[in-house]
Design a protein around this motif. Structure first.
Motif, PDB file in Angstrom:
ATOM      1  N   GLU A 169     -30.231  33.503  -8.124  1.00 57.12           N
ATOM      2  CA  GLU A 169     -31.173  34.598  -7.883  1.00 57.12           C
ATOM      3  C   GLU A 169     -30.203  35.536  -6.808  1.00 57.12           C
ATOM      4  O   GLU A 169     -30.341  36.763  -6.724  1.00 57.12           O
ATOM      5  CB  GLU A 169     -32.460  34.292  -7.472  1.00 57.12           C
ATOM      6  N   LYS A 170     -29.943  34.590  -5.738  1.00 60.59           N
ATOM      7  CA  LYS A 170     -29.162  35.375  -4.498  1.00 60.59           C
ATOM      8  C   LYS A 170     -28.055  35.811  -4.871  1.00 60.59           C
ATOM      9  O   LYS A 170     -27.475  36.846  -4.525  1.00 60.59           O
ATOM     10  CB  LYS A 170     -29.174  34.286  -3.530  1.00 60.59           C
ATOM     11  N   GLU A 191     -36.427  26.435   2.150  1.00 63.55           N
ATOM     12  CA  GLU A 191     -36.145  27.493   1.291  1.00 63.55           C
ATOM     13  C   GLU A 191     -35.186  28.662   2.421  1.00 63.55           C
ATOM     14  O   GLU A 191     -34.326  29.010   1.771  1.00 63.55           O
ATOM     15  CB  GLU A 191     -37.507  28.155   0.379  1.00 63.55           C
ATOM     16  N   PRO A 192     -36.007  29.051   3.339  1.00 64.74           N
ATOM     17  CA  PRO A 192     -35.159  29.857   4.302  1.00 64.74           C
ATOM     18  C   PRO A 192     -33.688  29.650   4.535  1.00 64.74           C
ATOM     19  O   PRO A 192     -33.096  30.572   4.352  1.00 64.74           O
ATOM     20  CB  PRO A 192     -36.023  30.246   5.657  1.00 64.74           C
ATOM     21  N   PHE A 206     -26.702  31.139   1.146  1.00 61.05           N
ATOM     22  CA  PHE A 206     -26.373  31.647  -0.133  1.00 61.05           C
ATOM     23  C   PHE A 206     -26.271  33.343   0.253  1.00 61.05           C
ATOM     24  O   PHE A 206     -25.223  34.063  -0.300  1.00 61.05           O
ATOM     25  CB  PHE A 206     -27.084  31.515  -1.371  1.00 61.05           C
ATOM     26  N   SER A 207     -27.269  33.628   1.231  1.00 64.91           N
ATOM     27  CA  SER A 207     -26.659  35.220   1.985  1.00 64.91           C
ATOM     28  C   SER A 207     -25.483  35.334   2.406  1.00 64.91           C
ATOM     29  O   SER A 207     -24.803  36.157   2.165  1.00 64.91           O
ATOM     30  CB  SER A 207     -27.864  35.575   2.674  1.00 64.91           C
ATOM     31  N   ASP A 234     -31.881  30.081   1.386  1.00 60.88           N
ATOM     32  CA  ASP A 234     -31.533  31.300   1.264  1.00 60.88           C
ATOM     33  C   ASP A 234     -30.524  31.909   2.241  1.00 60.88           C
ATOM     34  O   ASP A 234     -29.814  32.912   1.867  1.00 60.88           O
ATOM     35  CB  ASP A 234     -32.807  31.943   1.339  1.00 60.88           C
ATOM     36  N   GLU A 235     -30.490  31.448   3.393  1.00 58.46           N
ATOM     37  CA  GLU A 235     -29.630  32.151   4.344  1.00 58.46           C
ATOM     38  C   GLU A 235     -28.074  31.765   3.996  1.00 58.46           C
ATOM     39  O   GLU A 235     -27.304  32.550   4.078  1.00 58.46           O
ATOM     40  CB  GLU A 235     -29.773  31.578   5.830  1.00 58.46           C
ATOM     41  N   LEU A 294     -32.026  29.350  -7.053  1.00 57.50           N
ATOM     42  CA  LEU A 294     -32.164  30.077  -5.791  1.00 57.50           C
ATOM     43  C   LEU A 294     -30.780  30.768  -5.665  1.00 57.50           C
ATOM     44  O   LEU A 294     -30.543  32.103  -5.398  1.00 57.50           O
ATOM     45  CB  LEU A 294     -32.564  29.659  -4.544  1.00 57.50           C
ATOM     46  N   ALA A 295     -29.886  29.976  -5.857  1.00 58.46           N
ATOM     47  CA  ALA A 295     -28.292  30.503  -5.719  1.00 58.46           C
ATOM     48  C   ALA A 295     -28.100  31.572  -6.833  1.00 58.46           C
ATOM     49  O   ALA A 295     -27.569  32.761  -6.624  1.00 58.46           O
ATOM     50  CB  ALA A 295     -27.361  29.522  -5.938  1.00 58.46           C
ATOM     51  N   ALA A 324     -35.327  23.722  -2.837  1.00 56.35           N
ATOM     52  CA  ALA A 324     -34.950  24.896  -2.418  1.00 56.35           C
ATOM     53  C   ALA A 324     -35.917  26.184  -2.752  1.00 56.35           C
ATOM     54  O   ALA A 324     -35.576  27.268  -2.302  1.00 56.35           O
ATOM     55  CB  ALA A 324     -33.659  25.065  -2.736  1.00 56.35           C
ATOM     56  N   LYS A 325     -36.697  25.985  -3.679  1.00 51.43           N
ATOM     57  CA  LYS A 325     -37.596  27.142  -4.172  1.00 51.43           C
ATOM     58  C   LYS A 325     -39.190  26.283  -4.143  1.00 51.43           C
ATOM     59  O   LYS A 325     -39.590  25.379  -4.870  1.00 51.43           O
ATOM     60  CB  LYS A 325     -37.189  27.336  -5.754  1.00 51.43           C
TER      61      LYS A 325
END
Length: 430
Positions: free
Chosen positions: A342-343, A297-298, A304-305, A301-302, A339-340, A263-264
């Protein structure tokens, strides 16, 4: 025939169907004795779209779990999710009617029923009414008021509702396998019982269950569930992105995701290479692993956004000091917790049920029993069983007098049957 305290749960997901059979110990804990998994082909975004395919997947997983456990299931608890799920918090109040104004079980039932008085269309049905706290004559934070004295009893409850049609199709699919449905359980609620500690739930924690078709959210505070939400995006979307971006069949894309996904992308070295098959499934080519992770990754990222946006919109930003626990199959991707964190701007850990790892090597026909090229699946593997194991814990807490399984005959019964046969044999000779 001997009877044992057996509970069973079926996690009917978009990617897999998982059946967990557990034995309830005298102290209320459970011991998982059977696991069966099967690819799920009849669901989309957590909802049944093909009953026949769903029935076949359920039956396959049940047979495997029964064979491992040595029991025959009679009834199960079934997990449910999907975009049709919604929730709300409600308040109820009643006058205490018990003798000497002592709160009775009847008073508690009445105040819980009072929280159910909500405007709801006929196509929706209540799945759970979960009391968060009781209030006796203005005194708050009471977990269970039975036997207390008071005049006015109030309750705060979390109510989960779902589509009647979706619930009926799920129940019908299970009953087609000749198994009764003991109860329908919201999947994130079940998963929480397997991966969250009591201290986390008391302090305030966010649970994120990353499934194939959906990502389920639950927020706990003061030991109770305060908020639930289902996002219609999950691991299947990552697989589709890989299939399109890498121009490879979807089943191969799933295997690539499991073995090589991350994921990163910044965790991957520039020189790491992987071999993949093209859309024909015959020609092999070599690509950079970093390219693969730049596709993954995108999408993560989406997800967790959307989680962050959802909890902020619900008004729970900053109200989970224990951080987040991420579980489910999607949590096994390398780098997800980083990633989680950070988000979401909070500490994150991967949650997996305890005492399940020893059974993973015995799981027959698991969807993660990959071919030789993709034979490893690193990480806390038990996270894919969080909902199933949680259904076992839920079942242990809500067992009825009716047992959910019957074991094979004990030695005494076998010997007795043997002597019966011998007596009949001698009688025929004489």
């Amino acid at each position: 025939m001997t009877q044992r305290n057996i509970v069973a749960g079926i996690d009917v997901g978009t990617t897999k169907v998982c059946t967990i059979i557990a034995e309830v110990n005298n102290n209320g804990t459970i011991e998982v004795i059977g696991v069966g998994t099967s690819p799920s082909t009849g669901l989309k975004k957590g909802m049944v779209v093909d009953i026949d395919d769903t029935v076949n997947s359920i039956e396959d997983s049940v047979v495997k779990a029964e064979r491992m456990a040595g029991v025959e299931l009679e009834s199960v608890f079934v997990g449910i999710a999907g975009s049709h799920i919604s929730s709300t918090n409600r308040h109820g109040v009643v006058a205490v009617t018990g003798e000497n104004k002592e709160i009775t079980r009847n008073d508690i039932d009445r105040v819980i029923d009072a929280t159910k008085i909500i405007s709801m269309p006929p196509e929706r049905q209540i799945i759970h009414v979960i009391p968060r706290e009781f209030i006796v004559d203005g005194c708050k934070d009471i977990k269970y008021p039975l036997g207390m004295s008071g005049v006015r009893l109030e309750a705060e409850a979390h109510i989960v509702t779902g589509s009647v049609t979706s619930i009926q199709n799920l129940v019908k699919s299970v009953k087609e396998v000749n198994i009764g449905v003991e109860g329908i359980v919201l999947q994130p609620l079940a998963a929480s019982k397997a991966v969250l500690s009591e201290s986390e739930k008391d302090l305030g924690v966010l649970l994120v269950d990353m499934g194939g078709g959906t990502t389920d959210i639950a927020i706990f505070k003061e030991g109770s569930i305060w908020y639930t939400s289902i996002l219609p995006v999950g691991g299947d979307h990552v697989t589709n992105d890989i299939a399109v971006g890498m121009r490879t069949p979807r089943d191969i894309a799933e295997k690539i995701k499991i073995k090589h996904g991350c994921a990163k992308a910044d965790l991957i070295g520039q020189n790491e290479k992987i071999n993949i098959l093209d859309t024909s499934g015959k020609q092999q080519r070599t690509i950079s692993r970093k390219v693969l992770c730049n596709i993954i990754e995108p999408r993560i990222d989406e997800i967790f956004s959307l989680v962050k946006e959802d909890i902020e919109k619900a008004g729970y930003k900053g109200l989970v000091p224990a951080g987040a626990v991420v579980t489910g199959g999607g949590s096994l991707l390398e780098g997800v917790s980083k990633l989680a964190s950070e988000k979401l701007d909070m500490p994150v850990r991967i949650g997996a049920p305890e005492n399940i790892d020893s059974l993973l090597d015995c799981v027959e026909g698991s969807i993660y029993d990959l071919d030789e090229e993709y034979s490893s699946f690193s990480g806390e593997n038990g996270a894919i069983f969080s909902t199933g194991v949680g259904l076992g814990y839920y079942g242990a807490e809500n067992m009825t007098d009716k047992t959910t399984a019957k074991t094979n005959r004990d030695e005494e019964q076998i010997v007795e049957d043997l002597f019966d046969k011998m007596r009949k044999w001698f009688k025929n000779i004489l």
